[in-house]
Write a protein that holds these residues in place. Structure first.
Motif, mmCIF file in Angstrom:
data_model
loop_
_atom_site.group_PDB
_atom_site.id
_atom_site.type_symbol
_atom_site.label_atom_id
_atom_site.label_comp_id
_atom_site.label_asym_id
_atom_site.label_seq_id
_atom_site.Cartn_x
_atom_site.Cartn_y
_atom_site.Cartn_z
ATOM 1 N N ILE A 12 -72.986 -11.290 -53.568
ATOM 2 C CA ILE A 12 -72.695 -9.955 -54.101
ATOM 3 C C ILE A 12 -73.899 -9.033 -53.923
ATOM 4 N N VAL A 13 -75.092 -9.532 -54.238
ATOM 5 C CA VAL A 13 -76.295 -8.709 -54.112
ATOM 6 C C VAL A 13 -76.526 -8.315 -52.656
ATOM 7 N N ARG A 21 -72.515 -1.364 -50.212
ATOM 8 C CA ARG A 21 -71.305 -1.269 -51.034
ATOM 9 C C ARG A 21 -71.693 -0.846 -52.438
ATOM 10 N N GLY A 22 -70.884 -0.018 -53.039
ATOM 11 C CA GLY A 22 -71.137 0.443 -54.395
ATOM 12 C C GLY A 22 -70.871 -0.650 -55.415
ATOM 13 N N ILE A 23 -71.512 -0.519 -56.553
ATOM 14 C CA ILE A 23 -71.370 -1.518 -57.608
ATOM 15 C C ILE A 23 -69.948 -1.530 -58.154
ATOM 16 N N ASN A 24 -69.356 -0.373 -58.327
ATOM 17 C CA ASN A 24 -67.978 -0.314 -58.831
ATOM 18 C C ASN A 24 -67.010 -0.962 -57.843
ATOM 19 N N CYS A 25 -67.242 -0.730 -56.559
ATOM 20 C CA CYS A 25 -66.395 -1.324 -55.516
ATOM 21 C C CYS A 25 -66.491 -2.850 -55.552
ATOM 22 N N LEU A 26 -67.718 -3.360 -55.708
ATOM 23 C CA LEU A 26 -67.919 -4.812 -55.772
ATOM 24 C C LEU A 26 -67.279 -5.406 -57.031
ATOM 25 N N ALA A 27 -67.408 -4.695 -58.139
ATOM 26 C CA ALA A 27 -66.812 -5.183 -59.389
ATOM 27 C C ALA A 27 -65.304 -5.300 -59.243
ATOM 28 N N LYS A 28 -64.711 -4.317 -58.629
ATOM 29 C CA LYS A 28 -63.262 -4.333 -58.430
ATOM 30 C C LYS A 28 -62.868 -5.448 -57.460
ATOM 31 N N LYS A 29 -63.631 -5.584 -56.358
ATOM 32 C CA LYS A 29 -63.334 -6.580 -55.330
ATOM 33 C C LYS A 29 -63.366 -8.007 -55.895
ATOM 34 N N ARG A 39 -74.808 -5.118 -61.892
ATOM 35 C CA ARG A 39 -75.995 -4.255 -61.981
ATOM 36 C C ARG A 39 -77.213 -5.079 -62.420
ATOM 37 N N LYS A 40 -77.029 -5.982 -63.380
ATOM 38 C CA LYS A 40 -78.131 -6.845 -63.851
ATOM 39 C C LYS A 40 -78.618 -7.761 -62.735
ATOM 40 N N TRP A 41 -77.676 -8.333 -61.978
ATOM 41 C CA TRP A 41 -78.065 -9.220 -60.875
ATOM 42 C C TRP A 41 -78.869 -8.465 -59.833
ATOM 43 N N ILE A 42 -78.436 -7.274 -59.490
ATOM 44 C CA ILE A 42 -79.137 -6.483 -58.475
ATOM 45 C C ILE A 42 -80.533 -6.125 -58.964
ATOM 46 N N HIS A 43 -80.623 -5.726 -60.205
ATOM 47 C CA HIS A 43 -81.921 -5.365 -60.777
ATOM 48 C C HIS A 43 -82.846 -6.584 -60.812
ATOM 49 N N ALA A 44 -82.329 -7.733 -61.241
ATOM 50 C CA ALA A 44 -83.129 -8.951 -61.305
ATOM 51 C C ALA A 44 -83.572 -9.378 -59.905
ATOM 52 N N TYR A 45 -82.690 -9.233 -58.932
ATOM 53 C CA TYR A 45 -83.029 -9.597 -57.552
ATOM 54 C C TYR A 45 -84.107 -8.666 -57.001
ATOM 55 N N ASN A 46 -83.998 -7.385 -57.279
ATOM 56 C CA ASN A 46 -84.998 -6.431 -56.796
ATOM 57 C C ASN A 46 -86.363 -6.679 -57.413
ATOM 58 N N GLU A 47 -86.400 -7.102 -58.661
ATOM 59 C CA GLU A 47 -87.671 -7.318 -59.348
ATOM 60 C C GLU A 47 -88.266 -8.696 -59.086
ATOM 61 N N LEU A 48 -87.431 -9.742 -59.116
ATOM 62 C CA LEU A 48 -87.942 -11.113 -59.068
ATOM 63 C C LEU A 48 -87.485 -11.911 -57.849
ATOM 64 N N GLY A 49 -86.682 -11.323 -56.990
ATOM 65 C CA GLY A 49 -86.162 -12.058 -55.843
ATOM 66 C C GLY A 49 -85.098 -13.051 -56.279
ATOM 67 N N GLU A 50 -84.937 -14.113 -55.492
ATOM 68 C CA GLU A 50 -83.908 -15.113 -55.813
ATOM 69 C C GLU A 50 -84.153 -15.770 -57.166
ATOM 70 N N GLU A 51 -85.413 -15.873 -57.572
ATOM 71 C CA GLU A 51 -85.717 -16.485 -58.871
ATOM 72 C C GLU A 51 -85.070 -15.721 -60.020
ATOM 73 N N GLY A 52 -84.897 -14.419 -59.844
ATOM 74 C CA GLY A 52 -84.268 -13.613 -60.878
ATOM 75 C C GLY A 52 -82.804 -13.947 -61.082
ATOM 76 N N ASN A 92 -84.347 -13.302 -69.154
ATOM 77 C CA ASN A 92 -83.453 -13.281 -70.306
ATOM 78 C C ASN A 92 -83.791 -12.085 -71.201
ATOM 79 N N PRO A 93 -83.398 -10.870 -70.791
ATOM 80 C CA PRO A 93 -83.735 -9.671 -71.567
ATOM 81 C C PRO A 93 -83.236 -9.661 -73.008
ATOM 82 N N PRO A 94 -82.058 -10.234 -73.314
ATOM 83 C CA PRO A 94 -81.619 -10.215 -74.714
ATOM 84 C C PRO A 94 -82.572 -10.941 -75.663
ATOM 85 N N LEU A 95 -83.400 -11.816 -75.119
ATOM 86 C CA LEU A 95 -84.372 -12.533 -75.939
ATOM 87 C C LEU A 95 -85.345 -11.545 -76.581
#
Length: 185
Positions: A12-13, A21-29, A39-52, A92-95
């Motif tokens: 997906i990322v 591809r837009g995030i809304n388009c991917l969510a629907k697909k 959105r969280k996955w994309i942000h985590a990937y951009n910041e931490l790479g695959e480890e995110g 784990n941002p909710p932490l």
């Protein structure tokens, strides 16, 4: 087992980043009700790479000071929990939100509280003479108080250091201002 595999998240990322591809388009697909997770996955990937995108399999124990630093960073900046977690290399941002809630409710005591089941007693300790319950509770109380005083002491030292730095900067700026006034006279 994790709800979504690493391969699925990466797919997906990559689809978002490479195929634009837009995030809304991917969510629907892929049948997501909302785009927040993607959105969280994309942000985590951009910041931490695959480890995110990896699900953390180890239970991390964070120190009270680390928790306080994370809370302070969140409160003193306009960063979101996600951005603070990325800066601190956490996935784990909710932490951080839980720590803040606990801190507001119970103070530093809540952050230092051990979670989960206490460890079982080793055989060596079973053979030792155990203190009476009243002595043990008094000992626990003193240890807790000692821990709290250490935390408070560290906090006050850091506060003093920051105040002295501010005063030093103010004195330097006054001296440079006075020196510039002397050159005009």
């Amino acid at each position: 087992m994790a709800k979504y595999s690493l391969e699925f998240k990466l797919k997906i990322v990559q689809e978002h980043l490479e195929e634009k591809r837009g995030i809304n388009c991917l969510a629907k697909k892929y049948g997501f009700n909302c785009n927040t997770q993607i959105r969280k996955w994309i942000h985590a990937y951009n910041e931490l790479g695959e480890e995110g995108l990896l699900r953390s399999r180890k239970c991390r124990n964070y120190s009270v000071q680390f928790k306080l630093d994370a809370i302070e960073l969140y409160l003193t900046t306009e960063l979101s929990y996600q951005e603070v977690a990325n800066l601190l290399k956490m996935n784990n941002p909710p932490l951080i939100a839980n720590w803040l809630k606990t801190y507001r409710k119970l103070g530093i005591d809540g952050l230092s509280k051990q979670k989960g089941r206490p460890p079982t007693m080793s055989k060596k300790k079973r053979n030792e003479i155990q203190p009476l319950p009243s002595e043990q509770s008094q000992l626990d109380k003193l240890e807790k108080e000692n821990r709290m005083l250490k935390i408070e002491n560290a906090y006050l030292k850091e506060l003093r250091r920051l105040r002295l730095e501010d005063e030093q900067k103010m004195n330097e700026s006054r001296e440079s201002f006075t020196a510039s006034e002397d050159t005009f006279d």
